[in-house]
Motif scaffolding. Structure first.
Motif, PDB file in Angstrom:
ATOM      1  N   ALA A 211       6.690 -10.772   1.319  1.00  0.00           N
ATOM      2  CA  ALA A 211       5.468 -10.306   0.215  1.00  0.00           C
ATOM      3  C   ALA A 211       5.378 -11.172  -0.803  1.00  0.00           C
ATOM      4  O   ALA A 211       6.541 -11.685  -1.512  1.00  0.00           O
ATOM      5  CB  ALA A 211       4.245  -9.009   0.196  1.00  0.00           C
TER       6      ALA A 211
ATOM      7  N   SER B 151       0.049 -10.898  -1.939  1.00  0.00           N
ATOM      8  CA  SER B 151       0.012 -11.117  -0.150  1.00  0.00           C
ATOM      9  C   SER B 151       0.551 -10.942   0.816  1.00  0.00           C
ATOM     10  O   SER B 151       2.236 -11.414  -0.333  1.00  0.00           O
ATOM     11  CB  SER B 151      -0.781 -12.468  -0.764  1.00  0.00           C
ATOM     12  OG  SER B 151       0.706 -13.483  -1.292  1.00  0.00           O
ATOM     13  N   ALA B 152       0.256 -11.179   2.060  1.00  0.00           N
ATOM     14  CA  ALA B 152       1.383 -10.679   2.371  1.00  0.00           C
ATOM     15  C   ALA B 152       1.074 -11.562   4.016  1.00  0.00           C
ATOM     16  O   ALA B 152       0.211 -10.897   4.745  1.00  0.00           O
ATOM     17  CB  ALA B 152       2.238  -9.671   2.876  1.00  0.00           C
ATOM     18  N   THR B 153       2.332 -11.679   4.874  1.00  0.00           N
ATOM     19  CA  THR B 153       1.582 -11.723   6.844  1.00  0.00           C
ATOM     20  C   THR B 153       2.408 -10.577   7.267  1.00  0.00           C
ATOM     21  O   THR B 153       4.293 -10.698   7.079  1.00  0.00           O
ATOM     22  CB  THR B 153       2.146 -12.864   7.343  1.00  0.00           C
ATOM     23  OG1 THR B 153       1.778 -13.803   6.915  1.00  0.00           O
ATOM     24  CG2 THR B 153       1.819 -12.701   9.052  1.00  0.00           C
TER      25      THR B 153
ATOM     26  N   SER C 271       4.057  -8.059  10.768  1.00  0.00           N
ATOM     27  CA  SER C 271       4.195  -7.937  11.899  1.00  0.00           C
ATOM     28  C   SER C 271       4.242  -6.327  12.036  1.00  0.00           C
ATOM     29  O   SER C 271       5.116  -5.977  11.820  1.00  0.00           O
ATOM     30  CB  SER C 271       6.144  -8.862  11.674  1.00  0.00           C
ATOM     31  OG  SER C 271       5.812 -10.125  12.195  1.00  0.00           O
TER      32      SER C 271
ATOM     33  N   SER D 241       0.371 -10.262  13.821  1.00  0.00           N
ATOM     34  CA  SER D 241       0.090 -10.479  13.306  1.00  0.00           C
ATOM     35  C   SER D 241      -1.251 -10.255  12.811  1.00  0.00           C
ATOM     36  O   SER D 241      -1.925 -10.970  12.568  1.00  0.00           O
ATOM     37  CB  SER D 241       0.751 -12.395  13.079  1.00  0.00           C
ATOM     38  OG  SER D 241       1.546 -13.010  11.961  1.00  0.00           O
ATOM     39  N   ILE D 242      -0.902  -9.481  10.667  1.00  0.00           N
ATOM     40  CA  ILE D 242      -1.981  -9.386  10.551  1.00  0.00           C
ATOM     41  C   ILE D 242      -0.952  -9.985   8.493  1.00  0.00           C
ATOM     42  O   ILE D 242      -0.754 -10.110   8.438  1.00  0.00           O
ATOM     43  CB  ILE D 242      -2.100  -8.269   9.470  1.00  0.00           C
ATOM     44  CG1 ILE D 242      -2.701  -7.417  11.570  1.00  0.00           C
ATOM     45  CG2 ILE D 242      -3.074  -7.742   9.094  1.00  0.00           C
ATOM     46  CD1 ILE D 242      -1.922  -6.217  11.054  1.00  0.00           C
ATOM     47  N   GLN D 243      -2.594 -10.962   8.854  1.00  0.00           N
ATOM     48  CA  GLN D 243      -2.241 -11.288   7.166  1.00  0.00           C
ATOM     49  C   GLN D 243      -3.442  -9.916   5.810  1.00  0.00           C
ATOM     50  O   GLN D 243      -4.184  -9.862   6.006  1.00  0.00           O
ATOM     51  CB  GLN D 243      -3.620 -12.739   6.562  1.00  0.00           C
ATOM     52  CG  GLN D 243      -3.420 -14.054   7.683  1.00  0.00           C
ATOM     53  CD  GLN D 243      -1.870 -14.564   7.222  1.00  0.00           C
ATOM     54  OE1 GLN D 243      -1.789 -14.466   6.047  1.00  0.00           O
ATOM     55  NE2 GLN D 243      -0.911 -14.580   8.174  1.00  0.00           N
ATOM     56  N   LEU D 244      -2.635  -9.676   5.241  1.00  0.00           N
ATOM     57  CA  LEU D 244      -2.881  -9.306   4.015  1.00  0.00           C
ATOM     58  C   LEU D 244      -3.063 -10.082   2.331  1.00  0.00           C
ATOM     59  O   LEU D 244      -2.141 -10.786   1.971  1.00  0.00           O
ATOM     60  CB  LEU D 244      -2.107  -8.192   3.804  1.00  0.00           C
ATOM     61  CG  LEU D 244      -2.780  -7.828   4.765  1.00  0.00           C
ATOM     62  CD1 LEU D 244      -0.893  -6.234   4.782  1.00  0.00           C
ATOM     63  CD2 LEU D 244      -3.308  -6.307   5.412  1.00  0.00           C
ATOM     64  N   ALA D 245      -4.111  -9.298   1.446  1.00  0.00           N
ATOM     65  CA  ALA D 245      -4.367  -9.809   0.523  1.00  0.00           C
ATOM     66  C   ALA D 245      -5.184  -8.640  -0.615  1.00  0.00           C
ATOM     67  O   ALA D 245      -5.619  -8.280  -0.304  1.00  0.00           O
ATOM     68  CB  ALA D 245      -5.451 -11.070   0.222  1.00  0.00           C
TER      69      ALA D 245
ATOM     70  N   MET E  47      -7.817  -8.105   5.278  1.00  0.00           N
ATOM     71  CA  MET E  47      -7.201  -7.620   6.337  1.00  0.00           C
ATOM     72  C   MET E  47      -7.479  -8.303   7.248  1.00  0.00           C
ATOM     73  O   MET E  47      -8.597  -8.229   7.640  1.00  0.00           O
ATOM     74  CB  MET E  47      -7.237  -6.277   6.256  1.00  0.00           C
ATOM     75  CG  MET E  47      -6.233  -5.804   7.322  1.00  0.00           C
ATOM     76  SD  MET E  47      -5.577  -4.484   8.392  1.00  0.00           S
ATOM     77  CE  MET E  47      -7.126  -3.402   8.010  1.00  0.00           C
ATOM     78  N   ASP E  48      -7.052  -9.397   8.015  1.00  0.00           N
ATOM     79  CA  ASP E  48      -7.479 -10.778   8.361  1.00  0.00           C
ATOM     80  C   ASP E  48      -9.193 -10.883   8.107  1.00  0.00           C
ATOM     81  O   ASP E  48      -9.765 -10.661   9.532  1.00  0.00           O
ATOM     82  CB  ASP E  48      -6.876  -9.759   9.681  1.00  0.00           C
ATOM     83  CG  ASP E  48      -5.679  -9.648  10.987  1.00  0.00           C
ATOM     84  OD1 ASP E  48      -5.504 -10.670   9.946  1.00  0.00           O
ATOM     85  OD2 ASP E  48      -5.580  -9.765  11.685  1.00  0.00           O
TER      86      ASP E  48
END
Length: 213
Positions: A105, A119-121, A123, A143-147, A190-191
């Motif tokens: 991250a 921010s991160a991706t 698994s 896979s989840i995108q986070l901000a 989140m996504d």
């Protein structure tokens, strides 16, 4: 919220550090981590359905990582349905899914913990859970995108705790945890879904020593 999330991060850091530094007869470790952590909870009392989530960004020893834990589902009646007029024998269990994962991250903290942006991706693995039957099954990997965007909303809070464990002629451990942080509020994307969250921004210090005979 503050206590549960901080304790979880401490356990993660202590596990990582202890496996390397505390394996010998006498060793000690010191870990300093920048932390931005947030959580949310949505619960419908009528249906028992809801969602509970925690996201934790931390930077320690030059590496930034994130941990995500998410539970979505409902409370269902496992036992006691045959006697609807007698709630004393009712047993409820969780039915739904849990998602847990981690990943690299990025994290930036404002001066004096005034803000945090991460921010991160992630698994993650998704499990289906039925506490009534005891069933747990991994059903998916995703896979989840986070901000995360937090703003400090309290004065700086300093906390300190010390723990000692001693087994005569066998083991002696000392653990000191200290933190300087602010309570925070903000949003997690989140996504593509925006969630209002509350959390903590700050610095966490962990010092541990172990003597084993």
């Amino acid at each position: 919220m503050r206590r549960s999330v901080v304790v979880l991060i401490v356990l993660v850091l202590f596990t990582v550090g202890s496996s390397v530094a505390l394996a010998a007869t006498r060793q000690s470790i010191t870990i300093r981590a920048l932390v931005a952590q947030a959580g949310w909870e949505v619960f419908d009392e009528e249906t028992g359905a809801g969602e509970f989530g925690i996201v934790q960004f931390s930077t320690a020893e030059g590496q930034t990582t994130v941990f995500l834990s998410l539970s979505t589902g409902e409370l269902i009646l496992c036992e006691g349905g045959a006697t609807p007029d007698d709630p004393s024998d009712d047993v409820y269990g969780f039915l739904g899914s849990t998602t847990q994962g981690e990943g690299p991250a990025t994290l930036a903290l404002g001066r004096s913990y005034s803000s945090a942006v991460g921010s991160a991706t992630v698994s993650a693995q998704v499990q289906t859970v039925n506490e009534c039957t005891g069933g747990v099954e991994v059903t998916d990997s995703t896979s989840i995108q986070l901000a995360l965007d937090l703003t400090g909303i309290s004065p700086i809070i300093t906390e300190k705790s010390k723990t000692r464990l001693s087994i005569p002629k066998q083991l002696r451990q000392k653990l000191m945890i200290q933190s300087r942080s602010r309570d925070a509020a903000g949003k997690l994307v989140m996504d593509g879904r925006t969630i209002d969250v509350g959390g903590v921004i700050g610095t966490l210090w962990l010092r541990a020593s172990q003597t084993q005979r």
